[in-house]
Structures are given as C-alpha cells and as structure tokens.
Design an enzyme around this catalytic site. Structure first.
Site: not given
Ligand code: GLN
Length: 494
Positions: A81, A180, A156
């Site tokens: 990532k 995420s 994400s």
């Molecule tokens: N979807 C969550 C957010 O937008 C989690 C994001 C993540 O785990 N990096 O913060």
C-alpha cells in the site's frame, strides 16, 4: 495454470523444491499487471526492473549459492500500500501532497520483507492518506473491484485487495485504522488480517491516526496470511508503541483442533441495516464452524457498539489533524508556487495539496481539539473508547472468538456513497470497534451474493491471540471453501 494464480503457500513450496524460479514467477506477475491492471487500477507504481533484480537475488539464495537463509517468502512477489515507506520508490499516500516524495528509509515491515527475500513489485492505490472506504478518494487513480468493475473495491486499502483478487500480486500489505484491510478484503473476496495494535511495527508507515493504525497482510488464503504475518510481526525499538511479546508459530498452529472453543455472535452486529444475503452467508459460516465442535453463543452483547462510529470520527480526525500538520510545503512534499509570503504559502500549499475528504477530516479534528470543545468532544470520546474496550473484555472473559459480518453490505457502486460522507462513515460500523479496542481481526471469504459479489466473515480475537484467530479462520476456510476463487479475469487458484 499461470503462476500468478497460485497461493503464496503453494508457490513457496514450488520455489523451495526448485520446480519454478522467482524470475519466472515475477515475470508472470508483471505480465499479469500489464495485461489487466489498465482495467483494475491496483498499482500506482510498478517497479519492474527492481522486482526482476530482487527475483534474481532470491533465485541465487534458493539455489543455495547465496548468503543468508531462505524463508517461505523468498522469491515471492509482494505489493505494498502506498503509505508504507520504501527507499527510492514513490510513497504518495495517493495524495498530490506527496506526489514526488521518495523516502530516505524503508519501513520496518519493508526491511523485514527484504531480509526474508521477498520481491517488492510496487506500490498500490488507496484512499488519500487512508481516509475512506472505497478508494474513490485517491487523488491519483481509480481502482475497480475485480468481481464487478462498476463497483468499488472497498477502502482504504482497495489497491492492495484488488491486486490479490486480480493476481497482480501474490500477496500485499495494507493498513487498517477503522477497517481498511478487512472491509476491502471482504469486497474483493480475499483474506485480510488486522493484527493487534502493537504487534506489527508502524515505523515508516505514514501516519493517519497513530493510536489506531496497524499494518497487516492481504492474501488469497488464511495460510498465506499466517506466513506473511510471521515475517512482519514482532517488536521494533523504533516504534514506541510496538509491544515486546513473543511471536507464535502462526503457520504451524493453523490445523489445530478447535473443538470446545467458544465463539460468540454479538446481537448488535446482526441488527437492522444488515443486508439479508450478507446475514445468511455469515450465519451459515458460523453454523459450519459449529460442525467442528466449536461452541456458538448467539446471545453475546457489545452494548456500546452504536457509539463507535462517532467516537472514531472524533479521535481519528483529531489525530489526523495533528499528524497532517507537517505537510506545510517547507520540509518535503508539494509546495504551492504562491510567493505572497510564508503564511500564504502554507495556506495555498494545503488548499491545493489535499483533497476534499482530507480537508474535511483536518477541520473536524482541529475543531474537536480546540479549547472549549476538547472536554466536550475529545475527552468524552476517549471515555467512550474505554467503554467499548471493556465491552470486549467482558465478552472475552467467556468467549475465545467473536464472529460477525465485516460490512453491512457487499461492494457498492461507484458514486453511491461518495457524496454522502455520513453514509460512507456508517458503513464502517462493524469494523471500527475492533480498532478502538486494539484487537486482532480477520476477514475470510464466506460466500457470494446472487449478483456474484463476495461476502466476508469477520473473526475477532483477544489481544495477541493471532494464532487462535488464524487457526479458527483456517478451519472455517476448509469447510467453507470460498478462498482462492478468482473473478472472470482469472481462473481458479490451486
Ligand atoms: N473507512 C475508515 C475511514 O475512512 C477507515 C479507514 C482506515 O482504516 N484507514 O477512516
């Protein structure tokens, strides 16, 4: 069958037996990227030349001619990532702010992968600074769900999960702050593991919310996740929140009998708003787990679940507003051309460099931390975080594992939630509590909807009980048989 189709576990065996070479395998993955990634969009950077060099070095090791021992990861192509720092390779966080940033150092996980002989294929797309649930917040590229390119891959870590599903990497690393890794893994039909907070070093992980962020594996199977976790986990003195706890033999423990193990289903995770097909698949998976002799308790309760999303969006944004203050155009990253003085330069750099969602979070977080509101919001949220953690402590006094859906729905369509931030935030209701409590959790494929979209089973364990978590996930995987399937783009994996 093309090599990119096999699991890490199988490829590791083939490499060790000398049946294939890492160069052949790496070429197969690079060709796959060339063939399908125009359509999927999993990568931001492909390091073709670097990957082939690393593969050659791995082959020397595998043939026993090099120095250093081989590991199950020697010669295996792995993608990262794009918020995991890599020397010499862009690390953009999918943001204009870091578009030209090339770190001076490797993250600890990258260093460990290199020492294990893995081949780094490149950097994967994500929501900007890991803020989002669909990868639509990437400032650089669109990533599609390999099972239905009209739908999001989740986020994400959408690039990391789409890559494993499409075969453009054998395994990848993602990061999980509020879901995420697990949510996009469930949307893409692959395995995603979020380790206990402190289990994997965050050194070199570009911070979003430091008390929640954790790096973890995304793989085709549970065994693959166990092999990858075994390499990246462990104490690191460069991360002050890394915890010095002995590692278990995650892979060696997979096939243990789980008879008598107690698995709880929280009522609050099976409530209104849960898609009927998701509920049916998850309940069926739990019933199958019971066939192994595990004991189900369908009555457990995590009473503060409803407060988790609000708590998270105060704490995560507060931490983000502080972490992202460093992007001011001075030290590194994007700088606006504006020459109207220092303050104006800060202002325009941040206005032009960050996307809308990142700005929204910085504003929310700064507000929650400002004097007069700190007690009302930030302190209150910390207190609720403790209550949520205690809910889990109480359940784990009696249960070994919690089973639940990962997300209330399967993958949604592009554009469906992007204009309604609250709807997007609420879709994380089943993953966020785990981060607030710092627990390990995994998403394992447990079926498909009638429309052919993958569904994930979430398993949650006590702190540092990754071995038990992977053991139960592996046992389920054998019964369910959903892992390793490929979308139309590719054939079934062995
Ligand atoms: N979807 C969550 C957010 O937008 C989690 C994001 C993540 O785990 N990096 O913060």
């Amino acid at each position: 069958m093309e090599l990119y189709n096999y699991s890490l576990e199988s490829l590791s065996r083939q490499l060790a037996a000398g049946e294939i070479s890492s160069v052949e395998l790496t070429r197969s993955v690079l060709e796959r990227i060339a063939e399908v990634d125009g359509k999927i969009g999993s990568y931001l950077t492909v390091d073709e030349a670097g990957a082939l060099l690393q593969a050659e070095a791995a082959d020397v090791k595998l043939r026993g001619n090099g120095s250093g021992k081989t590991t199950p990861l020697t010669g295996i192509p792995i993608g990262l990532k794009d918020l995991i720092s890599t020397v010499g390779l862009p690390t953009t966080c999918a943001s204009k702010m870091l578009i030209d940033y090339r770190p001076e150092y490797d993250a600890t996980v990258v260093q460990r992968l290199r020492e294990a002989g893995a081949v780094i294929t490149g950097k994967l797309n994500m929501d900007e600074f890991a803020m989002g649930s669909s990868t639509e917040n990437s400032a650089l590229r669109k990533t599609c769900n390999p099972w239905d390119t009209g739908r999001v891959p989740g986020g994400s870590s959408g690039g990391s999960t789409a890559a494993v599903a499409a075969g453009t990497a054998i395994a990848t690393l993602g990061s999980d702050t509020g879901g995420s890794i697990r949510q996009p893994a469930s949307f893409c039909g692959v395995v995603g593991l979020k380790p206990t907070y402190g289990r994997v070093s965050r050194y070199g992980l570009i911070a979003f919310a430091s008390s929640l962020d954790q790096i973890g594996p995304v793989t085709l199977t549970v065994a693959d996740a166990a092999l990858l976790l075994g390499v990246i986990a462990g104490y690191d003195e460069r991360d002050s929140t890394s915890i010095n706890q002995p590692l278990d033999d995650y892979y060696g423990n997979l096939q243990k009998d789980i008879k008598g193990l107690k698995i709880g289903l929280p009522q609050e995770y099976f409530s209104a708003g849960l898609d009927a097909e998701v509920e049916t698949a998850v309940r069926k998976a739990c019933a199958q787990l019971a066939e192994t002799g595990a004991l189900l308790d369908e009555e457990i309760s995590l009473p503060h679940t409803d407060f988790a999303v609000a708590t998270y969006y105060i704490l995560a944004t507060a931490e983000a507003s502080s972490n992202l203050a460093r992007y001011d155009g001075v030290k590194y990253g994007f700088r606006s051309e504006s020459s109207e003085g220092l303050l104006e330069m800060y202002r325009t750099t941040r206005a032009q460099g960050f996307g809308a969602e990142v700005k929204r979070r910085i504003m929310l977080g700064t507000y929650a931390l400002s004097s007069g509101y700190y007690d009302a919001y930030y302190r209150k949220a910390q207190q609720v975080r403790t209550l949520i953690t205690r809910d889990f402590d109480k359940v784990f006094a009696d249960c070994d594992i919690i089973a639940a859906p990962v997300c209330p729905t399967p993958a949604f369509a592009f554009g469906e939630k992007i204009d309604d931030p609250l709807a997007m935030y609420l879709s994380d209701i089943l993953t966020i509590p785990v981060n607030l409590a710092g627990l390990p959790a995994i998403s394992v494929p447990c079926g498909f909807t009638k429309a052919g979209l993958p569904i994930g089973l979430q398993l949650i364990a006590k702190p540092f009980a990754e071995a038990t978590l992977l053991n139960v996930a592996w046992q389920y995987e054998q019964l369910g048989g959903w892992s390793g399937r490929r979308p139309e783009l590719v054939k079934e994996a062995k």
